[in-house]
Motif scaffolding. Structure first.
Motif, PDB file in Angstrom:
ATOM      1  N   LEU A 272       0.814  -1.215   0.000  1.00  0.00           N
ATOM      2  CA  LEU A 272       0.000   0.000   0.000  1.00  0.00           C
ATOM      3  C   LEU A 272       0.846   1.262   0.000  1.00  0.00           C
ATOM      4  N   THR A 273       2.063   1.180   0.521  1.00  0.00           N
ATOM      5  CA  THR A 273       2.959   2.348   0.544  1.00  0.00           C
ATOM      6  C   THR A 273       3.981   2.313  -0.581  1.00  0.00           C
ATOM      7  N   THR A 274       3.785   1.433  -1.539  1.00  0.00           N
ATOM      8  CA  THR A 274       4.582   1.307  -2.780  1.00  0.00           C
ATOM      9  C   THR A 274       5.989   0.786  -2.558  1.00  0.00           C
ATOM     10  N   LEU A 275       6.279   0.196  -1.383  1.00  0.00           N
ATOM     11  CA  LEU A 275       7.615  -0.328  -1.124  1.00  0.00           C
ATOM     12  C   LEU A 275       7.830  -1.687  -1.784  1.00  0.00           C
ATOM     13  N   THR A 276       6.753  -2.367  -2.128  1.00  0.00           N
ATOM     14  CA  THR A 276       6.860  -3.611  -2.886  1.00  0.00           C
ATOM     15  C   THR A 276       5.656  -3.697  -3.811  1.00  0.00           C
ATOM     16  N   ARG A 277       5.833  -4.313  -4.965  1.00  0.00           N
ATOM     17  CA  ARG A 277       4.755  -4.382  -5.957  1.00  0.00           C
ATOM     18  C   ARG A 277       3.911  -5.625  -5.739  1.00  0.00           C
ATOM     19  N   PRO A 278       2.601  -5.514  -5.909  1.00  0.00           N
ATOM     20  CA  PRO A 278       1.740  -6.695  -5.809  1.00  0.00           C
ATOM     21  C   PRO A 278       2.074  -7.711  -6.900  1.00  0.00           C
ATOM     22  N   SER A 279       1.846  -8.990  -6.577  1.00  0.00           N
ATOM     23  CA  SER A 279       1.990 -10.028  -7.598  1.00  0.00           C
ATOM     24  C   SER A 279       0.765 -10.063  -8.496  1.00  0.00           C
ATOM     25  N   SER A 280      -0.403  -9.775  -7.912  1.00  0.00           N
ATOM     26  CA  SER A 280      -1.643  -9.690  -8.674  1.00  0.00           C
ATOM     27  C   SER A 280      -2.656  -8.904  -7.852  1.00  0.00           C
ATOM     28  N   GLY A 281      -3.783  -8.599  -8.468  1.00  0.00           N
ATOM     29  CA  GLY A 281      -4.771  -7.768  -7.812  1.00  0.00           C
ATOM     30  C   GLY A 281      -4.421  -6.297  -7.944  1.00  0.00           C
ATOM     31  N   GLU A 282      -5.263  -5.463  -7.336  1.00  0.00           N
ATOM     32  CA  GLU A 282      -5.092  -4.021  -7.458  1.00  0.00           C
ATOM     33  C   GLU A 282      -5.286  -3.342  -6.112  1.00  0.00           C
ATOM     34  N   ALA A 283      -4.732  -2.147  -5.988  1.00  0.00           N
ATOM     35  CA  ALA A 283      -4.927  -1.329  -4.792  1.00  0.00           C
ATOM     36  C   ALA A 283      -4.773   0.133  -5.180  1.00  0.00           C
TER      37      ALA A 283
END
Length: 262
Positions: A52-63
């Motif tokens: 949520l704070t952009t320190l790591t990217r999601p593997s899938s899904g959205e936020a």
């Protein structure tokens, strides 16, 4: 789901190789709300906050945070404040120098930065100590300095990771009062903590994460009232129940959050 909710996730997932740290996470946080985020160690709370704070990217899904997709790092970082459990502050600097350094990173104009720093130092009762080195600060003073630097650019959304951890009762009370004041001013606060009384006092809604899944969600009152039995319980008892009744891998999508009123 509300399209303009300050925090919103849809099927948010993070994998590390064969390990799924966060699985199909869907929830939202309303404007001016304190959302208490609970879970045992290893539940995926830190990973969720990092996404949520952009320190790591999601593997899938959205936020989305403050209306911006978390994949747009620059837009999100401009709109959020983040105070991690171990805040990035430098003992060799004075409190004022630390805040001026962060204001520079945020590209705040000098005059605006000076006024904001002065106002926040006064509000957090740090003005008299602002020109002392941070190495001389107590834990509570360091926490307040970290909270100020997260607020310097007037963020729309504030993420707090264990903000009262390790504080003495007086300092912890000060931080809790400040969170309450920020909510009253309309700020959205995402609060991750292990200290359940803090959540009971401050949170408008609570989400409980277990094995990377959201297994309970609702107001503290709804989560302490068993819908099927009408029995009152403490938030601690609810937490222990929902994080033990679903062993890893046994929570189906239709079962999640089904036991408690939302």
């Amino acid at each position: 789901m509300t399209a303009n909710a300050p925090i919103r996730t849809e099927s948010l997932t993070k994998r590390y190789g064969e390990t799924v740290a966060v699985r199909d996470l869907t929830f939202e946080v309303e404007r001016g709300e304190v959302f208490g985020f609970l879970g045992p160690n290893g539940a995926g709370k830190t990973t969720t906050m990092q996404m949520l704070t952009t320190l790591t990217r999601p593997s899938s899904g959205e936020a989305w945070v403050a209306g911006e997709p978390v994949t747009d790092r620059d837009a999100v970082v401009e709109r959020l404040g983040y105070m991690p459990e171990e805040p990035p502050i430098y003992d060799e600097l004075t409190g004022r120098e630390q805040l001026e350094y962060v204001a520079g990173l945020r590209d705040l104009p000098d005059g605006e930065a000076d006024r904001t720093i002065r106002d926040l130092l006064g509000r957090f009762d740090l003005a008299a100590d602002a020109d002392d080195r941070i190495s001389t600060y107590s834990k509570g003073m360091k926490q307040k300095t970290a909270l100020i630097q997260a607020l310097l650019h007037d963020p729309q959304v504030l993420f707090l990771d264990e903000p009262t951890s390790g504080l003495d009762p007086r300092a912890a009370r000060t931080v809790r009062n400040l969170i309450s004041e920020l909510r009253e001013e309309g700020m959205t606060v995402f609060l991750s903590t292990h200290i359940l009384p803090v959540v009971e006092e401050l949170a408008d809604r609570v989400g409980v994460l277990h094995d990377g899944r959201l297994v309970a969600e609702g107001s503290p009152e709804s989560l302490t009232h068993r819908a099927e039995s009408g029995e009152e319980s403490t938030l601690e008892e609810v937490f222990l129940e929902v994080t033990s009744e679903h062993p890893e891998g046994e929570v189906g999508a239709d079962e999640e959050r089904s036991e408690f009123a939302r």
